[in-house]
Write an enzyme that holds these catalytic residues in place. Sequence first.
Site: not given
Length: 170
Positions: A55, A60-62, A65
């Site tokens: 998500s 970590v996803c931020d 990406v």
Amino acid sequence: MARIVTFKGAPLALIGKPVKVGGRAFDFKLIAQDLKVVKLSDFSDKIKVINFFPSLDTPVCDLQVKEFNQKAVGLSSQVVVIGVSKDLPFAQARFCSANEIKNEIVLSDYRFNSFGLNYGFLIKELNLLARGTIIIDQRQRIRYIQVVDEITHSVNFNEVFSALTDLSKV
């Protein structure tokens, strides 16, 4: 035997058809930020770097990406970077706009679970995608797979881009 990843040490099962390096890539259907259906076959003439993650609303996803978006600037026009999560397309559009994500195509698997199930990256207990990267060549062969064992950890970007560099030499 179930494939397992962990979240803060707790085991989670990956469901779907596991894929292998050297195997044929399966087509999938994802939803774009404008709600149109996008398929893997839409990029058949490109090397596809697919960056998948749980998500955008996690640090970590931020980071993942943003890092792929930044590294995509220096890639050949023969390479497309595709980010995939189960975030709604509206949330993806808001994130991409706020963070100037222009070099990575961020798509959603919320509607069909097509990517998660066709590649074996869907987390059964959370109905989210695992974290990792897969590289698919122009002949639709899987050339590289990285699935992060602990989903709170980041992908190994150096390993991904080293694999991509090796592929572009072939």
